[in-house]
Design an enzyme around this catalytic site. Structure first.
Site, PDB file in Angstrom:
ATOM      1  N   CYS A   1       0.835  -1.198   0.000  1.00 40.86           N
ATOM      2  CA  CYS A   1       0.000   0.000   0.000  1.00 40.86           C
ATOM      3  C   CYS A   1       0.880   1.263   0.000  1.00 40.86           C
ATOM      4  O   CYS A   1       1.634   1.470  -0.939  1.00 40.86           O
ATOM      5  CB  CYS A   1      -0.996  -0.023   1.162  1.00 40.86           C
ATOM      6  SG  CYS A   1      -2.349   1.158   0.937  1.00 40.86           S
TER       7      CYS A   1
ATOM      8  N   HIS B   1      -3.781  -4.719  -0.431  1.00 39.90           N
ATOM      9  CA  HIS B   1      -3.356  -5.304   0.844  1.00 39.90           C
ATOM     10  C   HIS B   1      -3.422  -6.828   0.756  1.00 39.90           C
ATOM     11  O   HIS B   1      -4.517  -7.403   0.879  1.00 39.90           O
ATOM     12  CB  HIS B   1      -4.265  -4.833   1.979  1.00 39.90           C
ATOM     13  CG  HIS B   1      -4.065  -3.417   2.384  1.00 39.90           C
ATOM     14  ND1 HIS B   1      -3.137  -3.033   3.321  1.00 39.90           N
ATOM     15  CD2 HIS B   1      -4.677  -2.286   1.957  1.00 39.90           C
ATOM     16  CE1 HIS B   1      -3.185  -1.723   3.474  1.00 39.90           C
ATOM     17  NE2 HIS B   1      -4.115  -1.245   2.653  1.00 39.90           N
TER      18      HIS B   1
ATOM     19  N   GLU C   1      -2.594  -8.838   3.039  1.00 33.79           N
ATOM     20  CA  GLU C   1      -3.018  -9.326   4.358  1.00 33.79           C
ATOM     21  C   GLU C   1      -4.532  -9.223   4.553  1.00 33.79           C
ATOM     22  O   GLU C   1      -5.068  -9.802   5.500  1.00 33.79           O
ATOM     23  CB  GLU C   1      -2.274  -8.578   5.468  1.00 33.79           C
ATOM     24  CG  GLU C   1      -2.739  -7.175   5.765  1.00 33.79           C
ATOM     25  CD  GLU C   1      -2.219  -6.116   4.805  1.00 33.79           C
ATOM     26  OE1 GLU C   1      -2.429  -4.930   5.096  1.00 33.79           O
ATOM     27  OE2 GLU C   1      -1.627  -6.471   3.767  1.00 33.79           O
TER      28      GLU C   1
END
Length: 212
Positions: free
Chosen positions: A81, A192, A194
């Site tokens: 990001c 992202h 994650e």
């Protein structure tokens, strides 16, 4: 098991990144320690918020120097990001220009779209030969949340053809923007991993597989 440091410079979803990389199969430490960050098999540079604030935090822990040292030695780095955005030459937010790490030429500026921020799941257009997206089909979606991006790729090809050009992945929101870059030891994603479920986990496993 590969040892990975998630760089703690006061910005980013540190614990989310830590958990996701650990689930992908790494031994993960969250720290700003210079020696640990240089010695790790891989370094993850997360980032959330304003470009200028992230750069200030990064410089406060000499993170820009850590990134430079690692890359000079061919040691893998993954930006996420805003952790991707700060790898470019500069960012422009609210009329303020902030210098980035300048690992790639380019400017981070506001998306031109009817709805900003770009928030939600989007597909990406990955190039042939990508390691990060290996084994994924064209309909795979990743989670984005951002108002700024790199909308033009400014790195000119090596005229002598000695250097392999970076692999650039694109996505669309009001127009094309850079969604990921793979450039030797330096990789980065605007989305992202994650927060991207199984797709993000697969991407992180692909990155870990490439750690020397």
């Amino acid at each position: 098991m590969r040892k990975v440091v998630v760089l703690d410079y006061g910005s980013g979803n540190l614990r989310s990144a830590e958990r996701a990389v650990a689930r992908a199969g790494a031994d993960v430490t969250v720290t700003a320690d210079w020696d640990a960050a240089l010695a790790a098999d891989g370094l993850v540079v997360p980032g959330v918020g304003a470009f200028a604030a992230c750069m200030a935090g990064l410089r406060s822990v000499r993170g820009d120097q850590i990134i430079g040292r690692r890359l000079a030695g061919g040691r893998p780095v993954l930006g996420i990001c805003v952790g991707m955005q700060i790898l470019f030459t500069k960012g422009i937010e609210h009329g303020v220009t902030t210098e980035g790490c300048d690992e790639w030429p380019g400017t981070v500026d506001r998306l031109e779209a009817p709805v900003v921020p770009h928030m939600g799941w989007s597909t990406v257009d990955a190039p042939s030969g990508s390691v990060l997206f290996d084994g994924m089909d064209a309909g795979t979606r990743f989670y984005f949340v951002h108002s700024y991006a790199v909308r033009h790729w400014d790195l000119e090809p090596d005229p002598a053809g000695r250097l392999e050009p970076p692999l650039v992945t694109w996505a669309e929101h009001g127009g094309p923007f850079v969604a990921a870059v793979e450039n030797g030891p330096l990789s980065a994603t605007q989305f992202h991993p994650e927060k991207s479920g199984d797709a993000g986990a697969a991407l992180l496993r692909n990155w870990l597989t490439g750690l020397a």
